[in-house]
Enzyme design. Structure first.
Site, PDB file in Angstrom:
ATOM      1  N   HIS A 140       0.868  -1.182   0.000  1.00  0.00           N
ATOM      2  CA  HIS A 140       0.000   0.000   0.000  1.00  0.00           C
ATOM      3  C   HIS A 140       0.910   1.239   0.000  1.00  0.00           C
ATOM      4  CE1 HIS A 140      -2.797   2.952   1.843  1.00  0.00           C
ATOM      5  NE2 HIS A 140      -3.780   2.133   1.551  1.00  0.00           N
TER       6      HIS A 140
ATOM      7  N   LYS B 123     -10.585  -0.702  10.338  1.00  0.00           N
ATOM      8  CA  LYS B 123     -10.813  -1.943   9.582  1.00  0.00           C
ATOM      9  C   LYS B 123     -11.137  -3.090  10.544  1.00  0.00           C
ATOM     10  CE  LYS B 123      -7.388  -0.360   6.243  1.00  0.00           C
ATOM     11  NZ  LYS B 123      -8.089   0.229   5.119  1.00  0.00           N
TER      12      LYS B 123
ATOM     13  N   ASP C 246       3.206  -4.198   8.094  1.00  0.00           N
ATOM     14  CA  ASP C 246       1.969  -3.426   7.973  1.00  0.00           C
ATOM     15  C   ASP C 246       0.802  -4.398   8.174  1.00  0.00           C
ATOM     16  OD1 ASP C 246      -0.351  -2.239   7.090  1.00  0.00           O
ATOM     17  OD2 ASP C 246       0.488  -1.497   5.197  1.00  0.00           O
TER      18      ASP C 246
ATOM     19  N   CYS D 252      -4.677   2.436  -3.693  1.00  0.00           N
ATOM     20  CA  CYS D 252      -3.442   2.956  -3.077  1.00  0.00           C
ATOM     21  C   CYS D 252      -2.291   1.982  -3.272  1.00  0.00           C
ATOM     22  CB  CYS D 252      -3.636   3.258  -1.587  1.00  0.00           C
ATOM     23  SG  CYS D 252      -4.905   4.468  -1.267  1.00  0.00           S
TER      24      CYS D 252
ATOM     25  N   GLN E 236      -4.448  -5.072   7.241  1.00  0.00           N
ATOM     26  CA  GLN E 236      -5.450  -5.996   6.706  1.00  0.00           C
ATOM     27  C   GLN E 236      -5.411  -7.360   7.397  1.00  0.00           C
ATOM     28  OE1 GLN E 236      -7.766  -5.147   4.630  1.00  0.00           O
ATOM     29  NE2 GLN E 236      -6.999  -3.197   3.855  1.00  0.00           N
TER      30      GLN E 236
HETATM   31  N1  PLP Z   1      -1.760  -0.447   4.647  1.00  0.00           N
HETATM   32  C1  PLP Z   1      -2.699  -1.219   4.101  1.00  0.00           C
HETATM   33  C2  PLP Z   1      -2.340  -2.603   3.615  1.00  0.00           C
HETATM   34  C3  PLP Z   1      -4.013  -0.753   3.989  1.00  0.00           C
HETATM   35  O1  PLP Z   1      -4.953  -1.528   3.443  1.00  0.00           O
HETATM   36  C4  PLP Z   1      -4.315   0.544   4.467  1.00  0.00           C
HETATM   37  C5  PLP Z   1      -5.677   1.094   4.298  1.00  0.00           C
HETATM   38  O2  PLP Z   1      -6.346   0.852   3.324  1.00  0.00           O
HETATM   39  C6  PLP Z   1      -3.307   1.300   5.036  1.00  0.00           C
HETATM   40  C7  PLP Z   1      -2.031   0.774   5.107  1.00  0.00           C
HETATM   41  C8  PLP Z   1      -3.555   2.669   5.562  1.00  0.00           C
HETATM   42  O3  PLP Z   1      -4.372   2.615   6.689  1.00  0.00           O
HETATM   43  P1  PLP Z   1      -4.937   3.952   7.335  1.00  0.00           P
HETATM   44  O4  PLP Z   1      -5.479   4.767   6.196  1.00  0.00           O
HETATM   45  O5  PLP Z   1      -5.992   3.492   8.262  1.00  0.00           O
HETATM   46  O6  PLP Z   1      -3.829   4.630   8.023  1.00  0.00           O
END
Ligand code: PLP
Length: 408
Positions: free
Chosen positions: A125, A228, A202, A366, A205
């Protein structure tokens, strides 16, 4: 024998799931990787805070302040138990994005020099790419990506080969938000540790779909997001090894993160508080605490087993749709299905599905580098949760058929 998992039993806990859209069609919410719906207990927890004990945390000694502090810090404890972590190693943040940026600026930036590298993967992401590029850009370091195969599986051999002495930090998604691949993070952590390379995972998910045990995982940093995980937006956390938290300078300065301040200098509070300047998202974390209670009451192992079944069912159903291309077929994957229909733009798919009551996301999710890998500008993505059902998958496939007949 435990009872079979009944999603309908849990759906009733989520008021929004009974909504109807577009000419009274039942809502089919398949955008859970984007944000999950909230159970009534979370809504009540946030409501209860504002109605009965709204006060700032840590500062007030009055009844409301004490209650708010106990509930807020109680949420930290719940999150710590949930992740099998120590509560003093959990920095509460606005989400994964802030957690990764904290590591980028406070941990990585002071350690990087020209020629150094940060290793990520092709499936990250942007939140796990751009912060590294920003700090790399200031230091002359570079960000490189380990490749994946056509099924969306990380090439672990290549990853290992790329772990050269130039790599000062590795950062890997636990679960891909686009193709659902579950990466072997414990194995990756071993590879990194053997070379003394800190690893950030990270976990955005992963946390809603599988048990995460930070004592067992072996990484250095773990970032997660609360919305999430059925909690409010603007909540999340960074877990880090104690020695890193002690060595890292604060990133934000202000109230709440100090022991003493004078014009000669400031003595910072101990971690995690030294990273938590300012008034936090109190209501949000109280809601996240309730979300964790809720998820624990359902049971993560049961959630994981049910979602695996639902994924197999949905994959077979999508494979029966003529002209549909599914992206990501990792043997270990979460219930995320990215797809395209021949000759139809992803946004058109999502718009027409919406008219049938089905909420999916379309776009690059993203993850531009992953779209570049697949050679497409965008995909449509259905991401499932334990409150989704086979009937909903059937309705989704019928709606896709309609889309195909109209547009393909
Ligand atoms: N990393 C991953 C794999 C994600 O799916 C997301 C959100 O879609 C994020 C990071 C970013 O999360 P947040 O926008 O809650 O900070």
């Amino acid at each position: 024998m435990s009872e079979p998992f009944d999603p309908l039993r849990y759906r009733a806990d989520f008021p929004l799931l009974s909504r109807r859209v577009h000419d009274d069609k039942p809502l089919i919410y398949f955008d859970n990787a984007n944000t999950a719906q909230k159970p009534q207990s979370v809504i009540d927890a946030v409501d209860g805070y504002y109605r009965t004990y709204n006060a700032n945390v840590a500062r007030a000694v009055h009844t409301l302040g004490e209650q708010a502090t106990a509930a807020y810090e109680g949420a930290r404890s719940k999150l710590a138990m949930f992740l099998n972590a120590n509560r003093d190693q959990l920095v509460l943040t606005s989400g994964t994005t802030q957690a990764i940026n904290l590591v980028a600026y406070s941990f990585a930036l002071p350690r990087l020099a020209a020629g150094d590298e940060i290793l990520v993967t092709q499936m990250e992401h942007h939140a796990n790419i751009v912060p590294w590029q920003l700090v790399a850009g200031r230091t002359g370091a570079t960000v490189k990506a380990a490749p994946i195969d056509a099924n969306g599986v990380l090439d672990l051999e290549r990853f290992e080969a790329l772990l050269t002495p130039a790599v000062k930090l590795a950062a890997v998604a636990h679960v891909s938000n686009v193709i659902g691949t579950i990466n072997p993070v414990a194995q990756i952590a071993k590879l990194c540790r053997a070379r003394g390379i800190p690893l950030l995972v990270d976990g955005s998910q992963a946390c809603p779909h599988q048990r995460v045990d930070l004592q067992a995982l072996g990484c250095d940093f773990y970032a997660m997001t609360g919305h999430k995980l059925f909690g409010p937006t603007g909540t999340g956390a960074l877990w880090a090894r104690r020695e890193h938290l002690q060595a890292m300078p604060p990133f934000f300065g202000g109230g709440e993160m100090i022991r003493t301040v004078s014009f000669d200098g400031t003595v910072f509070a101990d971690p995690p508080h030294k990273f938590e300047a300012g008034t936090p998202n109190i209501a949000g974390f109280i809601g996240l605490g309730a979300a964790i209670d809720y998820v624990e009451s359902v049971g993560l192992d049961r959630i994981q087993a049910y979602e695996a079944e639902l994924l197999a069912y949905a994959t077979a159903a999508l494979d029966s749709v003529p002209g549909l291309r599914l992206f990501g077929r990792a043997p270990h994957k979460a219930a995320v299905l990215s797809f395209l229909i021949d000759g139809v733009h992803a946004h058109d798919v999502a718009t027409l599905l919406d008219h049938e009551g089905v909420a999916v996301r379309s776009g690059h999710h993203c993850a531009h580098p992953l779209m570049q890998f697949f050679g497409v500008p965008a995909t449509a993505r259905a991401s499932l949760s334990f409150y989704n059902t086979r009937d909903e998958v059937d309705a989704f496939v019928r709606a896709l058929d309609k889309v195909r007949r109209l547009l393909a």
